[in-house]
Design an enzyme around this catalytic site. Structure first.
Site, PDB file in Angstrom:
ATOM      1  N   LYS A 199       0.836  -1.203   0.000  1.00  0.00           N
ATOM      2  CA  LYS A 199       0.000   0.000   0.000  1.00  0.00           C
ATOM      3  C   LYS A 199       0.879   1.266   0.000  1.00  0.00           C
ATOM      4  O   LYS A 199       2.100   1.170   0.152  1.00  0.00           O
ATOM      5  CB  LYS A 199      -0.960  -0.037   1.191  1.00  0.00           C
ATOM      6  CG  LYS A 199      -1.835  -1.297   1.230  1.00  0.00           C
ATOM      7  CD  LYS A 199      -2.767  -1.409   0.034  1.00  0.00           C
ATOM      8  CE  LYS A 199      -3.360  -2.792  -0.140  1.00  0.00           C
ATOM      9  NZ  LYS A 199      -4.414  -3.145   0.782  1.00  0.00           N
TER      10      LYS A 199
HETATM   11  C1  LIG Z   1      -5.414  -4.044   1.306  1.00  0.00           C
HETATM   12  C2  LIG Z   1      -6.867  -3.783   1.311  1.00  0.00           C
HETATM   13  C3  LIG Z   1      -7.684  -4.120   2.408  1.00  0.00           C
HETATM   14  C4  LIG Z   1      -7.190  -4.914   3.578  1.00  0.00           C
HETATM   15  O1  LIG Z   1      -6.134  -4.351   4.266  1.00  0.00           O
HETATM   16  P1  LIG Z   1      -5.234  -5.269   5.244  1.00  0.00           P
HETATM   17  O2  LIG Z   1      -4.314  -4.275   5.860  1.00  0.00           O
HETATM   18  O3  LIG Z   1      -4.542  -6.262   4.383  1.00  0.00           O
HETATM   19  O4  LIG Z   1      -6.157  -5.901   6.231  1.00  0.00           O
HETATM   20  C5  LIG Z   1      -9.015  -3.749   2.354  1.00  0.00           C
HETATM   21  N1  LIG Z   1      -9.533  -3.125   1.289  1.00  0.00           N
HETATM   22  C6  LIG Z   1      -8.794  -2.812   0.216  1.00  0.00           C
HETATM   23  C7  LIG Z   1      -9.429  -2.098  -0.937  1.00  0.00           C
HETATM   24  C8  LIG Z   1      -7.441  -3.132   0.187  1.00  0.00           C
HETATM   25  O5  LIG Z   1      -6.715  -2.854  -0.906  1.00  0.00           O
END
Ligand SMILES: *Cc1c(COP(=O)(O)O)cnc(C)c1O
Length: 399
Positions: free
Chosen positions: A198
């Protein structure tokens, strides 16, 4: 046809890249390492001063009064659903073009996810489809800034008057809307993931931003077992007494992780610009390449480009998306597919009776999309490898 394909690495040709390029990768520098080391040397590995400091810095970047740090993006979604009071008997409208966690959080709270389709050009939640799904039981709307592009929240609010809107902004930290408002301040509640792929990372981690102080207070209790004080507050008050007032969870984000997040946040503007630069390079390189179309970008928005998604015009290709995917992987390009529409997963089909036909726009897109590598640590030469491989594979597969 087979002649044109002979040069492809998939069929024994020389790959464009010897070492594979992933679709996303974190950037961690020595200052990040030092920040984590100093947290480790401090008295507070969790519930310490770095947590509050990270929340303040994040709220500032997002342009909100409150930011609540939690242990993952999924925990952020769960806490947000809890803050909204979503529970059994409620319905929450959600986009299918997302990671399953966006919908799972609704189910954690015992409510029913109602999938509304996306727009064909951007794959963002379609306000008209949202409006059509509202019932007396609807409690909230969950939109996703898919690929890093902010949704049209003005249109979503008009389509769902009076309903709280949650922006699952896991892709979009660093972006802004056409009025230059930062992602994180666009919806009533905004959730982020701090996973390594991310925009910034704490290893695992999440955040919720909002201007609503009551919701923020509820989420701080929720992430701490439903207890109204934390270990540090009790230590400062010299007291053993605490009360558990709600059924909460342990969703705390350790100070070790918050130290990394604080340090990563410094880079966000430059990293967003770098992602946008790579996107411009791709845009130019694929302009005029038959059978490949990038997704549309809404005028005036600043797209955070967590993903760079292309859509294949399969009518012009003698290969399906799966073959193009494997051919690009064989060239050393770590392409991916985001996402299998959530309502097609077996869990949702079995529990909620969803399936093909429910969101035809998302389903059609799913068969044609590919995510190309994009992350701030990529060089121009890496991006040119991606361009070369896409041209090589597509040109070999043109009808
Ligand atoms: C990565 C992601 C999540 C989940 O996040 P985690 O930190 O892996 O629990 C939820 N929604 C979207 C759109 C994502 O890209």
């Amino acid at each position: 046809m087979s002649g044109a394909r002979d040069g492809l690495a998939l069929y024994g040709g020389t790959p464009v890249r010897a070492s594979p390029l992933p679709y996303g990768h974190q950037t961690v520098d020595e200052e990040d390492v030092e920040a984590v080391a100093s947290a480790l040397r401090s008295d507070w590995l969790t519930t310490g001063p770095r947590g509050a400091e990270f929340e303040r810095a994040f709220a500032q970047a997002a342009g909100t009064r409150e930011a609540v740090a939690v242990s993952s993006g999924t925990a952020a979604l769960h806490a947000a659903m809890y803050a909204l009071g979503v529970g059994p008997g409620d319905e929450v409208i959600v986009t299918p073009m997302t990671f399953a966690a966006s919908a799972n959080a609704i189910v954690y709270q015992g409510a029913m996810p109602v999938f509304a389709d996306v727009r064909p050009d951007t794959l963002l939640l379609d306000p008209a489809r949202v409006q059509a799904k509202i019932t007396p039981r609807t409690r909230a709307v969950v939109a996703v800034d898919y690929a890093g592009q902010p949704c049209d929240y003005r249109a979503l609010r008009e389509a769902a008057p009076g309903l709280p809107i949650l922006d699952d902004a896991c892709h979009a930290l660093g972006g802004s809307d056409s009025e230059r408002r930062p992602v994180g301040s666009l919806a009533d509640l905004n959730t982020f993931s701090l996973h390594p792929v991310k925009p910034i990372t704490t290893g695992e981690g999440g955040m919720i931003t909002t201007d609503n102080a009551d919701w923020a207070a509820r989420m701080r209790v929720f992430r701490n077992h439903g207890i109204t004080s934390d270990h540090r507050q009790r230590q400062e008050q010299g007291s053993w007494f605490y009360e558990m007032v709600e059924l909460g969870y342990n969703y705390r984000l350790p100070d070790i992780a918050c130290a990394l997040g604080l340090s990563q946040l410094r880079h966000l503007p430059a990293w967003t610009r770098r992602r946008q630069e790579i996107a411009r390079l791709y845009d130019a390189a694929f302009d005029g390449l038959p059978a490949v179309r990038p997704l549309a970008v809404r005028p005036g928005v600043s797209h955070a480009y967590h993903l760079y998604v292309i859509r294949l015009d399969l009518a012009r290709l003698s290969a399906d998306r799966g073959t193009v995917f494997h051919a690009l992987r064989a060239e050393g390009i770590g392409v991916n597919v985001h996402y299998i529409p959530v309502h097609l997963h077996p869990f949702y089909r079995e529990r909620f009776g969803t399936g093909p036909g429910l969101c035809p726009v998302a389903e059609a897109a799913y068969g044609e999309i590919l995510s190309l590598p994009i992350f701030p640590g990529m060089s121009d030469a890496d991006a040119r490898d991606v361009v070369e491989a896409v041209h090589k594979v597509i040109e070999a597969c043109l009808r």
